[in-house]
Design a protein around this motif. Structure first.
Motif, short mmCIF file in Angstrom:
data_model
loop_
_atom_site.label_atom_id
_atom_site.label_comp_id
_atom_site.label_asym_id
_atom_site.label_seq_id
_atom_site.Cartn_x
_atom_site.Cartn_y
_atom_site.Cartn_z
N ILE A 1 -2.18 -3.52 -1.59
CA ILE A 1 -2.46 -4.79 -2.27
C ILE A 1 -1.88 -5.91 -1.43
O ILE A 1 -0.76 -5.79 -0.92
CB ILE A 1 -1.85 -4.79 -3.69
N GLY B 1 0.96 -11.39 -1.03
CA GLY B 1 1.10 -12.50 -1.97
C GLY B 1 0.77 -12.09 -3.39
O GLY B 1 1.47 -12.45 -4.35
N GLU B 2 -0.30 -11.33 -3.55
CA GLU B 2 -0.69 -10.84 -4.87
C GLU B 2 0.37 -9.88 -5.42
O GLU B 2 0.66 -9.88 -6.62
CB GLU B 2 -2.04 -10.14 -4.80
N ALA C 1 3.40 -11.75 -6.80
CA ALA C 1 3.12 -12.32 -8.12
C ALA C 1 3.09 -11.24 -9.19
O ALA C 1 3.59 -11.44 -10.32
CB ALA C 1 1.78 -13.07 -8.09
N LEU C 2 2.53 -10.08 -8.86
CA LEU C 2 2.47 -8.98 -9.81
C LEU C 2 3.86 -8.49 -10.19
O LEU C 2 4.18 -8.32 -11.37
CB LEU C 2 1.65 -7.83 -9.21
N ARG D 1 -5.06 -10.77 5.85
CA ARG D 1 -4.36 -11.23 4.64
C ARG D 1 -2.87 -11.40 4.90
O ARG D 1 -2.24 -12.33 4.37
CB ARG D 1 -4.62 -10.24 3.49
N TRP E 1 -0.75 -14.92 4.49
CA TRP E 1 0.44 -14.97 3.63
C TRP E 1 1.64 -15.58 4.33
O TRP E 1 2.35 -16.42 3.77
CB TRP E 1 0.77 -13.56 3.15
#
Length: 347
Positions: free
Chosen positions: A25, A28-29, A32-33, A283, A287
């Motif tokens: 994943i 950045g995601e 947040a998760l 990605r 980030w």
């Protein structure tokens, strides 16, 4: 189902949308998760053991709980989709990668269980057996017991391990212990991400990359602990700069990377130049860009430094003989990360 005796056995990388740690994943995601599930939910009720390293450490490689004054338990899990087509090699690489989380804490793995997802209607179980055999070989070579595990019928093949280790709580490695004035050491070359992307697209095998990924971080971890190094992490799916940023953020320092000193696998520069760059690497770069002073680094250089590694080496705040010093730790400046020099000569 594919025929395992065929002269053209199935290419495992074609059964997965991504490969190795590049299928993580996005960082950045994930930040947040993790924040959404950790904030405001308290801690374990009446825990049997003291938690020494958890989510509050900034995202260390494993959790650590104290047993007594000299021993703590390290626990982790890691699995991913195929990064190479050879099932035995994939098993070796996945096992080395899972064990690395314990080594990245300065610990010793003692027991592991398999984690297997398998598309049983598409791939033969004989192939799965080869994957498990590769994992067993590496676990046993590390002196780690391997017993049982868990498997599911899955749309994509996935393999890894849950590993338990032990560590001296006064001598372990952790993200938040990097101090200004220390050099930065990297124990494996970069480039597995772009070479794996080329392998997936073309079938070209890169033996040096395979052996680098399958190599244990055991000796480097032991040497680091013996030399008194107390901050480190392993370089995997978030790339060198992604993991360096996590160290800098946790310790509230600035990490400077001298890109001319960063070791690269043969063929890595050409793979970037030819466009074999995974979505995970791009990605990663997106980030860390707001947190990085790249100086004169080119686009190719930035991609190599953000390249999503699988079973990479250790990034250590301290000098380890036999491995290159690639930068230094400074007091916190305008950016958590600073890149000096240039990696590639092909720009």
């Amino acid at each position: 189902m594919s025929d395992p005796t065929s002269e053209n056995p199935p290419r495992l990388t074609q059964f997965a949308h991504g490969g190795g740690c590049a299928c993580k994943i996005p960082p950045g995601e994930l930040d947040a998760l993790v924040a959404s599930v950790s904030q405001g939910h308290g801690s374990a009720v009446d825990p049997a053991l003291e938690l020494l390293v958890g989510l509050d450490g900034g995202g260390d490689d494993a959790a650590v709980v104290r047993l007594d004054g000299e021993r703590a338990v390290v626990t982790t899990a890691d699995f991913f989709t195929p990064v190479v087509d050879d099932p035995y090699d994939w098993g070796r690489i996945a096992a080395a990668n899972a064990l690395s989380d314990v080594y990245a804490m300065g610990g010793t793995p003692v027991a592991a269980v398999n984690l297997l997802g398998w598309p049983r209607e598409k791939l033969p179980m004989e192939t799965a057996a080869r994957v498990l055999s590769g994992g067993r070989h590496v676990a046993h070579s590390a002196g780690c017991h391997l017993a049982g595990g868990h498997s599911v019928d899955d749309l994509e093949p996935k393999y890894g391990m849950s590993v338990v280790g032990i560590v001296d709580p006064e001598r372990m490695l952790r993200l938040d212990a990097a101090s200004p004035g220390l050099p930065l050491t990297l124990t494996k070359p970069l480039g597995t991400g772009v070479l794996n992307a080329r392998h997936k697209a073309t079938g070209t095998v890169f033996p040096e990359a395979v052996e680098t990924m399958a190599a244990l971080n055991r000796d480097a971890s032991r040497a680091a602990v013996e030399r008194g190094i107390r901050s480190g992490t392993d370089v995997t799916g978030f790339g060198l700069l992604g993991h360096a940023y996590k160290m800098a953020r946790a310790a509230e320092v600035t990490l400077v990377v001298d890109s001319t000193a960063v070791p690269l696998l043969a063929g890595a520069q050409q793979a970037v130049a030819d466009g074999y760059v995974s979505g995970g690497t791009r990605r990663n770069l997106d980030w860390i860009t707001p947190f990085t002073d790249f100086g004169s680094a080119s686009g190719y250089d930035r991609l190599l430094l953000a390249d999503a590694q699988t079973s990479g080496g250790l990034l250590l705040a301290g000098e380890l003989p036999g491995h290159p010093v690639i930068g230094e730790v400074l007091p916190r400046g305008d950016f958590p990360l600073v890149v000096r020099g240039t990696v590639s000569t092909e720009n």
